[in-house]
Write a protein that holds these residues in place. Structure first.
Motif, PDB file in Angstrom:
ATOM      1  N   CYS A   1       0.821  -1.213   0.000  1.00 49.43           N
ATOM      2  CA  CYS A   1       0.000   0.000   0.000  1.00 49.43           C
ATOM      3  C   CYS A   1       0.852   1.259   0.000  1.00 49.43           C
ATOM      4  O   CYS A   1       0.332   2.356   0.146  1.00 49.43           O
ATOM      5  N   SER A   2       2.162   1.122  -0.150  1.00 51.33           N
ATOM      6  CA  SER A   2       3.027   2.296  -0.091  1.00 51.33           C
ATOM      7  C   SER A   2       2.803   3.228  -1.268  1.00 51.33           C
ATOM      8  O   SER A   2       2.696   4.445  -1.103  1.00 51.33           O
ATOM      9  N   CYS A   3       2.722   2.667  -2.464  1.00 52.65           N
ATOM     10  CA  CYS A   3       2.520   3.522  -3.643  1.00 52.65           C
ATOM     11  C   CYS A   3       2.107   2.643  -4.825  1.00 52.65           C
ATOM     12  O   CYS A   3       2.899   2.385  -5.717  1.00 52.65           O
ATOM     13  N   VAL A   4       0.877   2.177  -4.784  1.00 51.32           N
ATOM     14  CA  VAL A   4       0.390   1.275  -5.822  1.00 51.32           C
ATOM     15  C   VAL A   4       0.098   2.076  -7.089  1.00 51.32           C
ATOM     16  O   VAL A   4      -0.663   3.050  -7.055  1.00 51.32           O
ATOM     17  N   GLY A   5       0.696   1.681  -8.185  1.00 53.44           N
ATOM     18  CA  GLY A   5       0.519   2.397  -9.430  1.00 53.44           C
ATOM     19  C   GLY A   5      -0.670   1.888 -10.234  1.00 53.44           C
ATOM     20  O   GLY A   5      -1.084   0.738 -10.097  1.00 53.44           O
ATOM     21  N   PHE A   6      -1.216   2.766 -11.090  1.00 54.86           N
ATOM     22  CA  PHE A   6      -2.291   2.350 -12.002  1.00 54.86           C
ATOM     23  C   PHE A   6      -2.094   3.009 -13.362  1.00 54.86           C
ATOM     24  O   PHE A   6      -3.041   3.409 -14.032  1.00 54.86           O
ATOM     25  N   THR A   7      -0.837   3.114 -13.789  1.00 57.54           N
ATOM     26  CA  THR A   7      -0.526   3.817 -15.033  1.00 57.54           C
ATOM     27  C   THR A   7      -1.117   3.136 -16.266  1.00 57.54           C
ATOM     28  O   THR A   7      -1.324   3.785 -17.287  1.00 57.54           O
ATOM     29  N   SER A   8      -1.393   1.844 -16.177  1.00 60.63           N
ATOM     30  CA  SER A   8      -1.974   1.152 -17.332  1.00 60.63           C
ATOM     31  C   SER A   8      -3.480   1.341 -17.412  1.00 60.63           C
ATOM     32  O   SER A   8      -4.104   0.942 -18.397  1.00 60.63           O
ATOM     33  N   GLU A   9      -4.080   1.931 -16.367  1.00 54.27           N
ATOM     34  CA  GLU A   9      -5.534   2.145 -16.350  1.00 54.27           C
ATOM     35  C   GLU A   9      -5.832   3.494 -15.711  1.00 54.27           C
ATOM     36  O   GLU A   9      -6.428   3.578 -14.640  1.00 54.27           O
ATOM     37  N   LEU A  10      -5.421   4.553 -16.380  1.00 52.58           N
ATOM     38  CA  LEU A  10      -5.526   5.888 -15.796  1.00 52.58           C
ATOM     39  C   LEU A  10      -6.968   6.344 -15.591  1.00 52.58           C
ATOM     40  O   LEU A  10      -7.217   7.275 -14.818  1.00 52.58           O
ATOM     41  N   GLU A  11      -7.908   5.668 -16.241  1.00 49.80           N
ATOM     42  CA  GLU A  11      -9.310   6.033 -16.033  1.00 49.80           C
ATOM     43  C   GLU A  11      -9.762   5.781 -14.590  1.00 49.80           C
ATOM     44  O   GLU A  11     -10.754   6.343 -14.123  1.00 49.80           O
ATOM     45  N   LEU A  12      -9.003   4.943 -13.865  1.00 49.96           N
ATOM     46  CA  LEU A  12      -9.331   4.685 -12.462  1.00 49.96           C
ATOM     47  C   LEU A  12      -9.165   5.935 -11.594  1.00 49.96           C
ATOM     48  O   LEU A  12      -9.645   5.968 -10.458  1.00 49.96           O
ATOM     49  N   ALA A  13      -8.480   6.960 -12.122  1.00 43.48           N
ATOM     50  CA  ALA A  13      -8.297   8.193 -11.351  1.00 43.48           C
ATOM     51  C   ALA A  13      -9.634   8.770 -10.904  1.00 43.48           C
ATOM     52  O   ALA A  13      -9.728   9.376  -9.826  1.00 43.48           O
ATOM     53  N   HIS A  14     -10.679   8.586 -11.696  1.00 42.82           N
ATOM     54  CA  HIS A  14     -11.994   9.142 -11.332  1.00 42.82           C
ATOM     55  C   HIS A  14     -12.605   8.387 -10.150  1.00 42.82           C
ATOM     56  O   HIS A  14     -13.184   8.997  -9.246  1.00 42.82           O
ATOM     57  N   ASP A  15     -12.469   7.055 -10.140  1.00 40.98           N
ATOM     58  CA  ASP A  15     -12.942   6.276  -8.990  1.00 40.98           C
ATOM     59  C   ASP A  15     -12.158   6.638  -7.741  1.00 40.98           C
ATOM     60  O   ASP A  15     -12.725   6.734  -6.640  1.00 40.98           O
TER      61      ASP A  15
ATOM     62  N   ILE B   1     -11.542   9.545  -2.427  1.00 41.94           N
ATOM     63  CA  ILE B   1     -10.891  10.585  -1.630  1.00 41.94           C
ATOM     64  C   ILE B   1     -11.934  11.571  -1.101  1.00 41.94           C
ATOM     65  O   ILE B   1     -11.955  11.916   0.086  1.00 41.94           O
ATOM     66  N   ILE B   2     -12.822  12.010  -1.980  1.00 44.24           N
ATOM     67  CA  ILE B   2     -13.856  12.976  -1.589  1.00 44.24           C
ATOM     68  C   ILE B   2     -14.776  12.373  -0.532  1.00 44.24           C
ATOM     69  O   ILE B   2     -15.148  13.034   0.444  1.00 44.24           O
ATOM     70  N   ASP B   3     -15.134  11.102  -0.701  1.00 40.69           N
ATOM     71  CA  ASP B   3     -15.990  10.438   0.283  1.00 40.69           C
ATOM     72  C   ASP B   3     -15.314  10.369   1.650  1.00 40.69           C
ATOM     73  O   ASP B   3     -15.946  10.571   2.690  1.00 40.69           O
ATOM     74  N   ARG B   4     -14.014  10.083   1.630  1.00 41.32           N
ATOM     75  CA  ARG B   4     -13.249  10.017   2.904  1.00 41.32           C
ATOM     76  C   ARG B   4     -13.221  11.369   3.581  1.00 41.32           C
ATOM     77  O   ARG B   4     -13.383  11.466   4.809  1.00 41.32           O
ATOM     78  N   VAL B   5     -13.036  12.432   2.830  1.00 41.12           N
ATOM     79  CA  VAL B   5     -13.025  13.775   3.398  1.00 41.12           C
ATOM     80  C   VAL B   5     -14.409  14.142   3.920  1.00 41.12           C
ATOM     81  O   VAL B   5     -14.549  14.698   5.022  1.00 41.12           O
ATOM     82  N   ALA B   6     -15.439  13.805   3.154  1.00 39.57           N
ATOM     83  CA  ALA B   6     -16.807  14.169   3.523  1.00 39.57           C
ATOM     84  C   ALA B   6     -17.276  13.473   4.798  1.00 39.57           C
ATOM     85  O   ALA B   6     -18.114  14.014   5.528  1.00 39.57           O
ATOM     86  N   THR B   7     -16.754  12.278   5.068  1.00 38.91           N
ATOM     87  CA  THR B   7     -17.204  11.517   6.234  1.00 38.91           C
ATOM     88  C   THR B   7     -16.278  11.668   7.434  1.00 38.91           C
ATOM     89  O   THR B   7     -16.412  10.950   8.415  1.00 38.91           O
ATOM     90  N   SER B   8     -15.334  12.610   7.360  1.00 41.97           N
ATOM     91  CA  SER B   8     -14.390  12.838   8.453  1.00 41.97           C
ATOM     92  C   SER B   8     -14.552  14.257   8.970  1.00 41.97           C
ATOM     93  O   SER B   8     -15.026  15.144   8.275  1.00 41.97           O
ATOM     94  N   THR B   9     -14.163  14.443  10.216  1.00 45.35           N
ATOM     95  CA  THR B   9     -14.114  15.794  10.789  1.00 45.35           C
ATOM     96  C   THR B   9     -12.660  16.182  10.932  1.00 45.35           C
ATOM     97  O   THR B   9     -11.806  15.349  11.252  1.00 45.35           O
ATOM     98  N   TYR B  10     -12.336  17.405  10.695  1.00 47.89           N
ATOM     99  CA  TYR B  10     -10.956  17.880  10.786  1.00 47.89           C
ATOM    100  C   TYR B  10     -10.942  19.318  11.231  1.00 47.89           C
ATOM    101  O   TYR B  10     -11.963  19.994  11.240  1.00 47.89           O
TER     102      TYR B  10
END
Length: 340
Positions: A312-326, A331-340
């Motif tokens: 989990c240190s730095c898993v790459g997905f360069t062969s499937e860059l469309e995953l950036a949207h997922d 990331i947004i869901d994690r921020v939305a469900t956390s308090t800071y």
């Protein structure tokens, strides 16, 4: 709204012509398309306090995209991430989760599950290696894995030349390294002294587990987005006697499947995921991580899957860059469900 910081480090073979990892800017752009500020920050040990202060003031979360092999001051970097998390910054992942899931001895912590064979051991000193490894080798072919390194370096398949021999210091052994499947012959004592290099230093250790012959059928990598499998990579070693490495560098063939094609494995792993999380420290699951499995056979002849490694240190997905949207949505869901 505060920024999401994506940490990188300058240099390394994982960078494109623009100096970034090829899968970093797609993440930044996907976040920006959703109305979030996102910025890449290059970690620099000499500027650590400045970076820390800036992130604390301007960010709500970070995503770590640094390959540890490119990081000269890993412990300092983890210390900075820990300080950020302690001060309310959302860590993706938390540095202790990065260590817990990424270190090879995670396997030893999971021997009380059905995922890892019970006779899996970790060696943190040369003395422990000398005391336990000959007994392990007496049971059959073994695999020794160093905690550091990548692309199969320092992962050795070890067998006795004289099968059935009670292992002793002068026993002849055959050793095949996963880096390129090359074979070396050693005396057992000399090989164990050779392995001291993997045990010494920061985060040094060796994991010892049974060799699973069905690796010839391929290693199955689940690419996980938190608790959701999003891709499966089937990695089949080269077809010759000594080959067991599932890395591209060694000539393994890769095939990309949907999780639905591996439903039995996916269902079994997800059922055990809460226990895995608990055993590895109870931290939030990493944002993007992998779990690698090898087929084995139960006593009744049915198939089972053995966990061979997580990353989990730095898993790459360069062969499937469309995953950036997922990933951006997660990331947004994690921020939305956390308090800071």
């Amino acid at each position: 709204m505060k920024k999401i910081i994506i940490f990188e480090v300058q240099g390394g073979s994982d960078k494109g012509p623009d100096g970034y990892r090829k899968d970093t800017m797609p993440m930044v752009q996907a976040l920006q398309q959703r109305g979030f500020e996102a910025e890449v920050v290059f970690y620099d040990f000499e500027r650590q306090q400045e970076i820390l202060n800036d992130v604390l003031e301007n960010a709500c979360a970070y995503v770590s995209r640094i390959n540890p092999g490119n990081l000269k001051h890993e412990s300092a970097y983890f210390s900075m991430l820990r300080q950020l998390c302690e001060n309310g910054i959302i860590g993706m992942p938390h540095p202790d989760a990065m260590i817990g899931y990424g270190a090879k001895d995670a396997l030893v912590k999971l021997t009380n599950t059905s995922l890892v064979p019970a006779d899996t051991y970790a060696y943190y000193s040369l003395q422990e290696l000398f005391e336990q490894f000959p007994s392990s080798l007496a049971k059959g072919e073994r695999v020794l894995k160093q905690n550091r390194g990548s692309t199969g370096e320092g992962i050795w398949r070890v067998s006795l030349v004289d099968e059935g021999e009670v292992p002793h210091a002068k026993s002849k052994i055959k050793c095949t390294e996963a880096k390129d499947n090359h074979v070396e012959h050693w005396e057992l004592k000399d090989f164990m002294y050779f392995c001291e290099q993997y045990i010494t230093g920061d985060n040094g250790m060796l994991v010892d587990m049974p060799f699973l012959p069905r690796i010839k059928e391929g290693e199955i990598r689940l690419l996980m987005l938190k608790d959701r499998p999003i891709n499966v990579v089937h990695k089949k070693p080269q077809d010759h006697e000594d080959a067991f490495s599932a890395t591209l560098f060694s000539g393994a063939a890769y095939r990309y499947d949907s999780p639905e094609e591996w439903q039995e494995l996916v269902t079994s792993f997800l059922m055990q995921l809460p226990d895995v999380t608990k055993q590895l420290g109870g931290y939030d699951l990493p944002l993007l991580w992998t779990a690698d499995f090898i087929l084995d056979t139960n006593p009744d002849g049915t198939d089972c899957y053995v966990l061979g490694e997580m990353n989990c240190s730095c898993v790459g997905f360069t062969s499937e860059l469309e995953l950036a949207h997922d990933i951006a949505e997660a990331i947004i869901d994690r921020v939305a469900t956390s308090t800071y």
